[in-house]
Design a protein around this motif. Structure first.
Motif, PDB file in Angstrom:
ATOM      1  N   PRO A  39      72.460 109.879 190.676  1.00  0.00           N
ATOM      2  CA  PRO A  39      72.686 109.565 189.260  1.00  0.00           C
ATOM      3  C   PRO A  39      72.865 108.064 189.044  1.00  0.00           C
ATOM      4  CG  PRO A  39      74.667 110.474 190.255  1.00  0.00           C
ATOM      5  CD  PRO A  39      73.575 110.640 191.275  1.00  0.00           C
ATOM      6  N   ASP A  40      72.338 107.574 187.922  1.00  0.00           N
ATOM      7  CA  ASP A  40      72.527 106.166 187.593  1.00  0.00           C
ATOM      8  C   ASP A  40      73.651 105.976 186.576  1.00  0.00           C
ATOM      9  OD1 ASP A  40      71.361 107.083 185.280  1.00  0.00           O
ATOM     10  OD2 ASP A  40      69.588 105.803 185.418  1.00  0.00           O
ATOM     11  N   ALA A  41      74.385 107.057 186.309  1.00  0.00           N
ATOM     12  CA  ALA A  41      75.602 107.009 185.494  1.00  0.00           C
ATOM     13  C   ALA A  41      76.404 108.261 185.807  1.00  0.00           C
ATOM     14  CB  ALA A  41      75.277 106.933 184.012  1.00  0.00           C
ATOM     15  N   PHE A  42      77.711 108.145 185.792  1.00  0.00           N
ATOM     16  CA  PHE A  42      78.550 109.317 185.987  1.00  0.00           C
ATOM     17  C   PHE A  42      79.902 109.089 185.317  1.00  0.00           C
ATOM     18  CE2 PHE A  42      78.529 106.747 189.891  1.00  0.00           C
ATOM     19  CZ  PHE A  42      79.867 106.399 190.021  1.00  0.00           C
ATOM     20  N   PRO A  43      80.535 110.173 184.885  1.00  0.00           N
ATOM     21  CA  PRO A  43      81.794 110.036 184.146  1.00  0.00           C
ATOM     22  C   PRO A  43      82.967 109.717 185.065  1.00  0.00           C
ATOM     23  CG  PRO A  43      81.268 112.349 184.443  1.00  0.00           C
ATOM     24  CD  PRO A  43      80.083 111.576 184.977  1.00  0.00           C
ATOM     25  N   LEU A  44      83.939 109.034 184.501  1.00  0.00           N
ATOM     26  CA  LEU A  44      85.248 108.865 185.112  1.00  0.00           C
ATOM     27  C   LEU A  44      86.235 109.711 184.313  1.00  0.00           C
ATOM     28  CD1 LEU A  44      85.178 104.985 185.679  1.00  0.00           C
ATOM     29  CD2 LEU A  44      84.541 106.802 187.286  1.00  0.00           C
ATOM     30  N   ALA A 284      79.925  96.394 192.234  1.00  0.00           N
ATOM     31  CA  ALA A 284      79.854  96.626 193.673  1.00  0.00           C
ATOM     32  C   ALA A 284      78.455  97.149 193.985  1.00  0.00           C
ATOM     33  CB  ALA A 284      80.914  97.630 194.126  1.00  0.00           C
ATOM     34  N   ALA A 285      78.011  96.976 195.225  1.00  0.00           N
ATOM     35  CA  ALA A 285      76.623  97.296 195.570  1.00  0.00           C
ATOM     36  C   ALA A 285      76.530  98.389 196.622  1.00  0.00           C
ATOM     37  CB  ALA A 285      75.912  96.042 196.080  1.00  0.00           C
ATOM     38  N   TRP A 286      75.470  99.168 196.478  1.00  0.00           N
ATOM     39  CA  TRP A 286      75.044 100.110 197.521  1.00  0.00           C
ATOM     40  C   TRP A 286      73.530 100.219 197.423  1.00  0.00           C
ATOM     41  CZ3 TRP A 286      77.285 102.248 201.675  1.00  0.00           C
ATOM     42  CH2 TRP A 286      76.533 103.189 202.381  1.00  0.00           C
ATOM     43  N   GLY A 287      72.849 100.076 198.565  1.00  0.00           N
ATOM     44  CA  GLY A 287      71.402 100.120 198.542  1.00  0.00           C
ATOM     45  C   GLY A 287      70.856  99.034 197.643  1.00  0.00           C
ATOM     46  N   ASN A 288      69.933  99.384 196.755  1.00  0.00           N
ATOM     47  CA  ASN A 288      69.368  98.399 195.834  1.00  0.00           C
ATOM     48  C   ASN A 288      69.948  98.530 194.431  1.00  0.00           C
ATOM     49  OD1 ASN A 288      68.182 100.753 195.005  1.00  0.00           O
ATOM     50  ND2 ASN A 288      66.060 100.089 195.331  1.00  0.00           N
ATOM     51  N   ARG A 289      71.129  99.129 194.356  1.00  0.00           N
ATOM     52  CA  ARG A 289      71.785  99.314 193.069  1.00  0.00           C
ATOM     53  C   ARG A 289      73.090  98.526 192.988  1.00  0.00           C
ATOM     54  NH1 ARG A 289      71.484 105.776 191.527  1.00  0.00           N
ATOM     55  NH2 ARG A 289      69.228 105.885 191.178  1.00  0.00           N
ATOM     56  N   ILE A 290      73.452  98.196 191.760  1.00  0.00           N
ATOM     57  CA  ILE A 290      74.755  97.615 191.456  1.00  0.00           C
ATOM     58  C   ILE A 290      75.472  98.591 190.535  1.00  0.00           C
ATOM     59  CG2 ILE A 290      75.985  95.709 190.350  1.00  0.00           C
ATOM     60  CD1 ILE A 290      73.620  93.940 191.089  1.00  0.00           C
ATOM     61  N   TYR A 291      76.706  98.919 190.885  1.00  0.00           N
ATOM     62  CA  TYR A 291      77.510  99.864 190.123  1.00  0.00           C
ATOM     63  C   TYR A 291      78.622  99.123 189.382  1.00  0.00           C
ATOM     64  CZ  TYR A 291      75.203 103.582 192.758  1.00  0.00           C
ATOM     65  OH  TYR A 291      74.266 104.438 193.302  1.00  0.00           O
ATOM     66  N   LEU A 292      78.842  99.520 188.131  1.00  0.00           N
ATOM     67  CA  LEU A 292      79.847  98.866 187.299  1.00  0.00           C
ATOM     68  C   LEU A 292      80.634  99.897 186.501  1.00  0.00           C
ATOM     69  CD1 LEU A 292      76.774  97.386 186.692  1.00  0.00           C
ATOM     70  CD2 LEU A 292      78.350  95.547 186.070  1.00  0.00           C
ATOM     71  N   GLN A 301      93.364 101.045 171.265  1.00  0.00           N
ATOM     72  CA  GLN A 301      94.436 101.918 171.733  1.00  0.00           C
ATOM     73  C   GLN A 301      93.831 103.102 172.485  1.00  0.00           C
ATOM     74  OE1 GLN A 301      97.649 101.313 171.549  1.00  0.00           O
ATOM     75  NE2 GLN A 301      97.416  99.428 170.349  1.00  0.00           N
ATOM     76  N   PRO A 302      93.530 102.924 173.787  1.00  0.00           N
ATOM     77  CA  PRO A 302      92.968 104.051 174.552  1.00  0.00           C
ATOM     78  C   PRO A 302      93.900 105.262 174.511  1.00  0.00           C
ATOM     79  CG  PRO A 302      92.808 101.996 175.783  1.00  0.00           C
ATOM     80  CD  PRO A 302      93.684 101.707 174.611  1.00  0.00           C
ATOM     81  N   GLN A 303      93.280 106.415 174.406  1.00  0.00           N
ATOM     82  CA  GLN A 303      94.023 107.672 174.357  1.00  0.00           C
ATOM     83  C   GLN A 303      93.720 108.500 175.607  1.00  0.00           C
ATOM     84  OE1 GLN A 303      96.226 108.254 171.817  1.00  0.00           O
ATOM     85  NE2 GLN A 303      95.646 106.163 171.172  1.00  0.00           N
ATOM     86  N   PRO A 304      94.506 109.548 175.865  1.00  0.00           N
ATOM     87  CA  PRO A 304      94.228 110.399 177.032  1.00  0.00           C
ATOM     88  C   PRO A 304      92.837 111.026 177.014  1.00  0.00           C
ATOM     89  CG  PRO A 304      96.448 110.794 176.237  1.00  0.00           C
ATOM     90  CD  PRO A 304      95.789 109.905 175.223  1.00  0.00           C
ATOM     91  N   ASP A 305      92.234 111.162 175.832  1.00  0.00           N
ATOM     92  CA  ASP A 305      90.905 111.759 175.769  1.00  0.00           C
ATOM     93  C   ASP A 305      89.798 110.711 175.605  1.00  0.00           C
ATOM     94  OD1 ASP A 305      91.509 110.994 173.198  1.00  0.00           O
ATOM     95  OD2 ASP A 305      90.891 112.876 172.252  1.00  0.00           O
ATOM     96  N   THR A 306      90.117 109.419 175.692  1.00  0.00           N
ATOM     97  CA  THR A 306      89.092 108.378 175.616  1.00  0.00           C
ATOM     98  C   THR A 306      88.170 108.498 176.821  1.00  0.00           C
ATOM     99  OG1 THR A 306      90.570 106.885 174.436  1.00  0.00           O
ATOM    100  CG2 THR A 306      88.640 105.899 175.488  1.00  0.00           C
ATOM    101  N   GLU A 307      86.857 108.524 176.559  1.00  0.00           N
ATOM    102  CA  GLU A 307      85.894 108.730 177.631  1.00  0.00           C
ATOM    103  C   GLU A 307      85.528 107.411 178.320  1.00  0.00           C
ATOM    104  OE1 GLU A 307      82.580 110.670 175.859  1.00  0.00           O
ATOM    105  OE2 GLU A 307      83.610 112.598 175.652  1.00  0.00           O
ATOM    106  N   TYR A 308      85.363 107.481 179.644  1.00  0.00           N
ATOM    107  CA  TYR A 308      84.970 106.333 180.447  1.00  0.00           C
ATOM    108  C   TYR A 308      83.888 106.772 181.430  1.00  0.00           C
ATOM    109  CZ  TYR A 308      89.118 104.004 178.669  1.00  0.00           C
ATOM    110  OH  TYR A 308      90.061 103.435 177.829  1.00  0.00           O
ATOM    111  N   ASP A 309      83.089 105.792 181.882  1.00  0.00           N
ATOM    112  CA  ASP A 309      82.060 106.114 182.858  1.00  0.00           C
ATOM    113  C   ASP A 309      81.727 104.886 183.700  1.00  0.00           C
ATOM    114  OD1 ASP A 309      80.683 104.531 181.040  1.00  0.00           O
ATOM    115  OD2 ASP A 309      78.985 105.901 180.827  1.00  0.00           O
ATOM    116  N   ALA A 310      80.863 105.104 184.685  1.00  0.00           N
ATOM    117  CA  ALA A 310      80.330 104.038 185.514  1.00  0.00           C
ATOM    118  C   ALA A 310      78.818 104.136 185.451  1.00  0.00           C
ATOM    119  CB  ALA A 310      80.802 104.167 186.958  1.00  0.00           C
TER     120      ALA A 310
END
Length: 316
Positions: A39-44, A284-292, A301-310
């Motif tokens: 995957p080139d994106a995934f949830p946190l 950070a890097a792995w293979g030919n990708r950079i992950y952020l 004001q982030p809340q407990p249900d605020t969505e985040y991803d990489a």
């Protein structure tokens, strides 16, 4: 970082040891085929408030939490992850972090004024160093030390490392020379020069935002010649060979430079943007990708249900 979020305005990336030995070398061409299906994106986790990311010698990413200092580990192959450990609680955030080859994580503690080490397998905090810092922001590993930035004081913290990277004690190294501190947030991301002779530190104040080359023995800083390029929103740094990736978080971009060996000069060669960027902070890097991680500092004001991803982008 956005001024409205100056308490967590910061940096934060990959150590030269972990990046080159783990990600760039082990995760290079040999992994290219299998990575096409990754995957080139995934949830946190919701409400996580990520800032830093680290990848060691295996394809797993670690993310710290600004909320409570918790640690999350995700598989790059599947995007699935788990909360590795709970942190020390509110007031003890985890900002920048790095992974060493010996199964240890180095954590920057933000406004707790702490440097921490943790077990990369369990996430358990092993040692805490209270250094009286105002905001411990980012960290980079060198063969004999872990170096941390302080965003509100003109100094670096050197955590001396012994055999197998075991922490030995902390030294404070004042910054001098061309360093510009001002009255606000200054130091952010930190890396090594390509030849390993010095440190590279983002100074968001100097000349509208620049990069400083710091002598690790004396703390003397000299401005890196980047031509007309500036880093007003400079955050995490990632060095791969002589290519430096500088995350410009509030600009939703990564500026890419080709450095000379000693790190005194750099030429802008590319700017990476992506519609999936939501104020990324570190890389950070792995293979030919950079992950952020997307820090989403525009959410006041982030809340407990605020969505985040990489998200992942291709290297230049």
């Amino acid at each position: 970082m956005a001024p409205a979020h100056r308490s967590f305005a910061r940096r934060r990336l990959l150590t030269a040891t972990a990046a080159l030995c783990g990600a760039a070398l082990l995760g290079g061409t040999a992994h290219a085929a299998e990575e096409t299906a990754w995957p080139d994106a995934f949830p946190l986790p919701n409400g996580w408030q990520p800032e830093g990311i680290a990848i060691g010698s295996r394809p797993y990413a670690y993310f710290g939490s600004l909320a409570h200092g918790d640690l999350y580990r995700a598989s790059l192959a599947t995007g699935r992850g788990t909360v590795l450990s709970t942190g020390l609680g509110a007031g003890h955030p985890t900002v920048g972090l790095k992974a060493d080859p010996y199964g240890r994580l180095f954590l920057a503690g933000g406004d707790s004024g702490e440097l921490r080490t943790a077990d990369a397998r369990t996430g358990e905090v092993e040692k805490v160093y209270a250094v009286g810092a105002t905001f411990v922001n980012d960290v980079v590993l060198t063969p004999g030390a872990a170096w941390f930035t302080d965003s509100y004081q003109a100094r670096l913290y050197k955590l001396v490392l012994g055999r197998h990277g075991a922490p030995q004690g902390v030294e404070s190294v004042p910054l001098s020379g061309d360093w510009v501190q001002g009255d606000d947030f200054a130091a952010n991301g930190i890396e090594r020069t390509p030849d390993g002779s010095a440190l590279l530190v983002v100074d968001t104040v100097a000349d509208g935002g620049g990069l400083m080359r710091v002598d690790p023995r004396t703390g003397a800083a000299r401005a890196v010649d980047l031509g007309t390029a500036r880093l007003p929103a400079g955050d995490g740094l990632l060095l791969l060979g002589r290519t430096l990736y500088a995350v410009q978080q509030a600009q939703n971009a990564i500026d890419v430079f080709r450095l000379n060996a000693s790190g005194t000069r750099g030429t802008a060669i590319a700017r990476i943007t992506d519609p999936r960027f939501r104020i990324p902070t570190t890389a950070a890097a792995w293979g030919n990708r950079i992950y952020l991680p997307n820090a989403r500092f525009d959410v006041e004001q982030p809340q407990p249900d605020t969505e985040y991803d990489a998200v992942a982008v291709r290297q230049v």
